[in-house]
Design a protein around this motif. Structure first.
Motif, mmCIF file in Angstrom:
data_model
loop_
_atom_site.group_PDB
_atom_site.id
_atom_site.type_symbol
_atom_site.label_atom_id
_atom_site.label_comp_id
_atom_site.label_asym_id
_atom_site.label_seq_id
_atom_site.Cartn_x
_atom_site.Cartn_y
_atom_site.Cartn_z
ATOM 1 N N THR A 33 0.830 -1.210 0.000
ATOM 2 C CA THR A 33 0.000 0.000 0.000
ATOM 3 C C THR A 33 0.861 1.255 0.000
ATOM 4 N N ALA A 34 2.081 1.134 0.498
ATOM 5 C CA ALA A 34 2.984 2.289 0.595
ATOM 6 C C ALA A 34 2.273 3.487 1.220
ATOM 7 N N GLY A 35 1.321 3.204 2.111
ATOM 8 C CA GLY A 35 0.606 4.255 2.812
ATOM 9 C C GLY A 35 -0.505 4.910 2.032
ATOM 10 N N ARG A 36 -0.792 4.445 0.815
ATOM 11 C CA ARG A 36 -1.825 5.070 -0.020
ATOM 12 C C ARG A 36 -3.203 4.870 0.605
ATOM 13 N N GLY A 37 -3.590 5.804 1.445
ATOM 14 C CA GLY A 37 -4.942 5.806 1.980
ATOM 15 C C GLY A 37 -5.196 4.868 3.134
ATOM 16 N N ILE A 38 -4.244 4.048 3.527
ATOM 17 C CA ILE A 38 -4.463 3.111 4.616
ATOM 18 C C ILE A 38 -4.037 3.762 5.926
ATOM 19 N N SER A 39 -4.974 3.892 6.821
ATOM 20 C CA SER A 39 -4.689 4.424 8.141
ATOM 21 C C SER A 39 -5.292 3.491 9.170
ATOM 22 N N LEU A 40 -4.489 3.107 10.142
ATOM 23 C CA LEU A 40 -4.984 2.221 11.178
ATOM 24 C C LEU A 40 -5.559 2.988 12.358
ATOM 25 N N VAL A 41 -5.585 4.305 12.271
ATOM 26 C CA VAL A 41 -6.160 5.090 13.352
ATOM 27 C C VAL A 41 -7.447 5.782 12.924
ATOM 28 N N ALA A 42 -7.675 5.909 11.643
ATOM 29 C CA ALA A 42 -8.884 6.575 11.157
ATOM 30 C C ALA A 42 -10.040 5.584 11.101
ATOM 31 N N PRO A 43 -11.199 5.961 11.621
ATOM 32 C CA PRO A 43 -12.335 5.042 11.588
ATOM 33 C C PRO A 43 -12.967 4.913 10.206
ATOM 34 N N GLU A 44 -12.708 5.864 9.327
ATOM 35 C CA GLU A 44 -13.294 5.813 7.989
ATOM 36 C C GLU A 44 -12.506 4.866 7.100
ATOM 37 N N PRO A 45 -13.177 4.095 6.259
ATOM 38 C CA PRO A 45 -12.465 3.230 5.316
ATOM 39 C C PRO A 45 -11.579 4.065 4.391
ATOM 40 N N PRO A 46 -10.431 3.520 3.987
ATOM 41 C CA PRO A 46 -9.461 4.298 3.219
ATOM 42 C C PRO A 46 -9.826 4.529 1.755
ATOM 43 N N VAL A 47 -10.768 3.774 1.220
ATOM 44 C CA VAL A 47 -11.118 3.885 -0.187
ATOM 45 C C VAL A 47 -12.629 4.017 -0.316
ATOM 46 N N GLU A 48 -13.070 4.956 -1.142
ATOM 47 C CA GLU A 48 -14.506 5.133 -1.361
ATOM 48 C C GLU A 48 -15.099 3.839 -1.915
ATOM 49 N N GLY A 49 -16.267 3.452 -1.396
ATOM 50 C CA GLY A 49 -16.921 2.228 -1.839
ATOM 51 C C GLY A 49 -16.549 1.010 -1.014
ATOM 52 N N THR A 50 -15.701 1.222 0.000
ATOM 53 C CA THR A 50 -15.342 0.115 0.882
ATOM 54 C C THR A 50 -15.877 0.387 2.275
ATOM 55 N N GLY A 51 -15.896 -0.638 3.069
ATOM 56 C CA GLY A 51 -16.282 -0.515 4.471
ATOM 57 C C GLY A 51 -15.454 -1.476 5.297
ATOM 58 N N TRP A 52 -15.306 -1.180 6.571
ATOM 59 C CA TRP A 52 -14.560 -2.068 7.451
ATOM 60 C C TRP A 52 -15.447 -3.230 7.864
ATOM 61 N N LEU A 53 -15.022 -4.450 7.597
ATOM 62 C CA LEU A 53 -15.673 -5.625 8.168
ATOM 63 C C LEU A 53 -15.191 -5.762 9.604
ATOM 64 N N LEU A 54 -13.895 -5.635 9.803
ATOM 65 C CA LEU A 54 -13.273 -5.569 11.127
ATOM 66 C C LEU A 54 -12.437 -4.299 11.162
ATOM 67 N N PRO A 55 -12.910 -3.255 11.822
ATOM 68 C CA PRO A 55 -12.189 -1.980 11.800
ATOM 69 C C PRO A 55 -10.940 -1.977 12.678
ATOM 70 N N PRO A 56 -10.016 -1.077 12.376
ATOM 71 C CA PRO A 56 -8.856 -0.904 13.258
ATOM 72 C C PRO A 56 -9.343 -0.563 14.660
ATOM 73 N N GLY A 57 -8.628 -1.009 15.639
ATOM 74 C CA GLY A 57 -9.016 -0.754 17.025
ATOM 75 C C GLY A 57 -9.848 -1.881 17.604
ATOM 76 N N GLU A 58 -10.504 -2.665 16.748
ATOM 77 C CA GLU A 58 -11.281 -3.816 17.208
ATOM 78 C C GLU A 58 -10.588 -5.107 16.812
#
Length: 126
Positions: A73-98
């Motif tokens: 990913t080289a950091g492209r949009g992936i954040s393990l602290v942001a609750p929002e999914p990194p890419v439009e049209g995606t959602g967290w099945l298991l979000p960071p923090g859980e």
């Protein structure tokens, strides 16, 4: 491992293993039934009907599981602290923090293999 015991997030961006949603959902079930919580954040992409497992950086260099891809990913949009999914049209099945910070690649490889065998057996029963 509880979130408080995981320490600070890694400064390196995770890699992403992408699989068909059906196999990925089965693998998540297998991982969650295993000893302890060993699954990291998981993205669901409805448009592509895929799941993406965050794995440690460098996993893509040696990933060789048929039916899946692993990309840096080289950091492209992936954040393990942001609750929002990194890419439009995606959602967290298991979000960071859980979940764990990342899924162990060896454990994921085994779970994906078991999931593929289970799905093949189920499909052959029809």
């Amino acid at each position: 491992m509880p979130a408080a015991d995981r320490g600070a997030p890694s400064t390196q961006a995770p890699d992403l293993v992408t699989v068909p949603a059906r196999q990925g959902l089965e693998a998540v079930d297998i991982l969650r039934r295993g000893a302890g919580d060993c699954v990291g954040p998981v993205l669901h992409d409805d448009g592509c009907d895929t799941l993406g497992f965050l794995v440690p950086p460098g996993t893509a260099d040696a990933w060789d599981v048929p039916g899946s891809t692993c990309t840096q990913t080289a950091g492209r949009g992936i954040s393990l602290v942001a609750p929002e999914p990194p890419v439009e049209g995606t959602g967290w099945l298991l979000p960071p923090g859980e979940a764990e910070l990342a899924t162990d690649p060896a454990v994921l490889r085994e779970a994906l293999g078991e999931a593929a065998r289970l799905l093949e057996a189920a499909d052959n029963c029809r």
